[in-house]
Design an enzyme around this catalytic site. Structure first.
Site, short mmCIF file in Angstrom:
data_model
loop_
_atom_site.label_atom_id
_atom_site.label_comp_id
_atom_site.label_asym_id
_atom_site.label_seq_id
_atom_site.Cartn_x
_atom_site.Cartn_y
_atom_site.Cartn_z
N ARG A 144 34.11 38.16 46.31
CA ARG A 144 33.70 36.77 46.12
C ARG A 144 34.60 35.86 46.94
O ARG A 144 35.83 36.03 46.95
CB ARG A 144 33.83 36.34 44.65
CG ARG A 144 32.93 37.00 43.62
CD ARG A 144 31.43 36.80 43.81
NE ARG A 144 30.96 35.55 44.39
CZ ARG A 144 30.79 34.41 43.73
NH1 ARG A 144 31.06 34.31 42.46
NH2 ARG A 144 30.32 33.33 44.36
N TYR A 175 41.10 36.64 36.60
CA TYR A 175 40.72 35.73 35.51
C TYR A 175 41.45 36.11 34.23
O TYR A 175 41.63 37.29 33.94
CB TYR A 175 39.22 35.84 35.23
CG TYR A 175 38.33 35.15 36.22
CD1 TYR A 175 37.97 33.82 36.05
CD2 TYR A 175 37.81 35.84 37.31
CE1 TYR A 175 37.12 33.19 36.94
CE2 TYR A 175 36.96 35.22 38.21
CZ TYR A 175 36.61 33.89 38.02
OH TYR A 175 35.78 33.27 38.89
N HIS A 190 36.50 30.47 44.61
CA HIS A 190 35.55 29.49 44.04
C HIS A 190 36.05 28.98 42.70
O HIS A 190 36.86 29.61 42.03
CB HIS A 190 34.16 30.11 43.87
CG HIS A 190 34.13 31.27 42.93
ND1 HIS A 190 34.43 32.55 43.32
CD2 HIS A 190 33.85 31.35 41.60
CE1 HIS A 190 34.35 33.37 42.29
NE2 HIS A 190 34.00 32.67 41.23
N HIS A 235 34.24 27.46 39.17
CA HIS A 235 32.98 27.23 38.44
C HIS A 235 32.97 25.80 37.88
O HIS A 235 33.98 25.35 37.32
CB HIS A 235 32.86 28.21 37.28
CG HIS A 235 32.79 29.65 37.71
ND1 HIS A 235 31.59 30.30 37.91
CD2 HIS A 235 33.75 30.55 37.98
CE1 HIS A 235 31.83 31.55 38.28
NE2 HIS A 235 33.14 31.74 38.33
N TYR A 256 38.27 37.70 45.12
CA TYR A 256 38.47 38.96 44.37
C TYR A 256 37.28 39.89 44.59
O TYR A 256 36.18 39.45 44.91
CB TYR A 256 38.69 38.67 42.88
CG TYR A 256 37.55 37.96 42.20
CD1 TYR A 256 36.44 38.65 41.70
CD2 TYR A 256 37.58 36.58 42.03
CE1 TYR A 256 35.41 37.99 41.06
CE2 TYR A 256 36.55 35.90 41.41
CZ TYR A 256 35.47 36.62 40.92
OH TYR A 256 34.45 35.95 40.31
#
Lengths: 240, 203
Positions: A155, A106, A158, A160, A145
């Site tokens: 995770r 991120y 995905h 959000h 990640y």
């Protein structure tokens, strides 16, 4: 005939505040019962956004942070409709997304994962649904990640999603997962949802018809917000 | 996913996660991407009424500050009108009544500036005391938490507010009341769990 309250939220369909396997929820979950409050004007209203609030290009995550080229990764379109529980479209509502890049990193000051940032990828976008509740984004498929929960927790890939609807009572944040991802079954955040059918609502389906040949694959993801009563009778709200 | 009556089921919630700022407040996450970030201006320069600042902190069940929280707020203007077509009234140009704040990454403190809302109509002719509706999301919060902020200097209105009066344990009502530090400055601390746990609402 004017609509009144929103349908009671089915909290059994959502993850409970406390889900032991998602460790961060242990100290961040209220222990006392929620106070049930029938809708008033404060809940049946909510912020209204217009096309002036955003830029038309904000829904293109391949282009909205481009510096010297396109970002690395699988090019995808994510599209679908925002509906309510009555299966009616929710038009002109704001949809916001954020995500990791193709390597699972991120663009955030607190993300210290060793995978690299992509100089051409920001990882956030937003759009308004059209008159039929339809929305679409173009982006890069995010990577999975690792995160600190158990020692070896990962995770699933995905995106959000944040959706408004027309009322503060409809406000929702959720996550889109990708069909076929084996990490969905082992993720404590996904599995905090007790109902297996509810989990399936978060899995976007590969949509070959919407893909662009020789260019971009597509995934379909419909979002359902709380629906609303329409009745003339009993217990009417002041002002209706 | 339809049930036997043809209704769809609401999409289940998932946590906003630790990086919610990227999507909803990217400038705060440390990078510029949009010309206009949403939710910074709540009332706008033309709003009438008392200008106020509200400061606070969200703490977890151990008493530690929650340093990655995002709070959205929704309020009426000083006349008690929401900027929404069903509110039945006009608001000042530029008044949206909606805002977004994030906590400081080091201290967990947050603050926002707005105008003090007026009383708004409740159900069946009741009047609701001036209040700001809050929605709290963060890593570890699986479904956004709704609560309300009332004002300590509205004692008479608070005493008859239909929502405050639904709280059975009277001492818990204070968890929804912002204390007045001085003129125009209020403090509202939110406790997710444990002693003095804030009253959260199922709306």
């Amino acid at each position: 005939m004017k609509p009144a309250e929103y349908y009671q939220r089915d909290r059994k369909h959502h993850p409970p505040a406390l889900s032991d396997d998602y460790k961060t929820s242990v100290t961040r979950s209220p222990r006392l019962a929620l106070l049930s409050v029938e809708n008033t004007l404060s809940e049946i209203t909510g912020p209204v956004f217009g096309h002036d609030d955003i830029d038309p290009a904000d829904n293109d995550l391949i282009g909205n942070y481009r510096h010297d080229g396109d970002p690395i990764g699988e090019r995808i379109i994510v599209h679908g409709r925002v509906l309510d529980e009555n299966a009616r479209p929710v038009p002109e509502t704001l949809v916001e997304v954020w995500q990791a890049n193709a390597s699972g990193r991120y663009r955030h000051r607190n993300d210290r994962y060793l995978a690299p940032l992509d100089p051409n990828f920001g990882g956030c976008g937003r759009t308004m649904t059209d008159e039929n509740g339809y929305y679409f984004f173009r982006t890069i498929k995010p990577g999975p990640y690792p995160w600190r929960n158990w020692i070896n927790s990962w995770r699933p890939a995905h995106i959000h999603f944040s959706v408004f609807g027309r009322a503060f009572a409809q406000r929702l944040i959720t996550q889109l997962y990708f069909e076929g991802d084996p990490l969905i079954a082992t993720c404590p955040i996904v599995q905090s949802i007790p109902d297996a059918d509810a989990v399936q609502q978060l899995v976007a389906r590969l949509d070959m018809n919407a893909s662009i040949p020789l260019d971009t694959l597509a995934y379909r993801f419909d979002i359902v917000l709380r629906g609303r009563r329409s009745t003339l009778f009993e217990n009417r709200l002041e002002g209706n | 996913m339809r049930d036997k009556l043809g209704y769809l089921k609401e999409t289940p919630s998932q946590t906003a996660g630790p990086y919610v700022h990227i999507g909803l407040a990217p400038g705060a996450a440390g990078f510029e991407i949009f010309d206009r970030e949403l939710g910074w201006e709540i009332a706008g320069p033309q709003a009438r009424g008392e200008r106020i600042r509200v400061e606070g902190r969200v703490s977890d069940g151990t008493g530690a500050p929650v340093k990655d929280v995002l709070i959205e707020l929704w309020q009426a203007n000083a006349e008690g009108v929401y900027a929404h077509p069903e509110s039945g009234g006009e608001v000042e140009p530029g008044f949206r009544g909606w805002g977004r704040v994030i906590s400081d990454f080091e201290t967990g403190e947050w603050a926002f500036e707005t105008v003090k809302p007026g009383a708004v109509p409740g159900r069946n002719g009741a009047i609701q005391a001036p209040h700001i509706n809050l929605w709290i999301v963060a890593r570890g919060i699986n479904l956004g938490l709704n609560t309300r902020l009332y004002f300590a200097d509205e004692q008479a209105a608070n005493a008859t507010d239909p929502v405050l009066n639904l709280i059975e344990q009277e001492h818990r009502r204070a968890t929804l009341v912002a204390t007045r530090q001085k003129k125009g400055l209020y403090r509202f601390d939110i406790r997710l769990q444990g002693e003095d746990e804030t009253v959260f609402l199922d709306i």
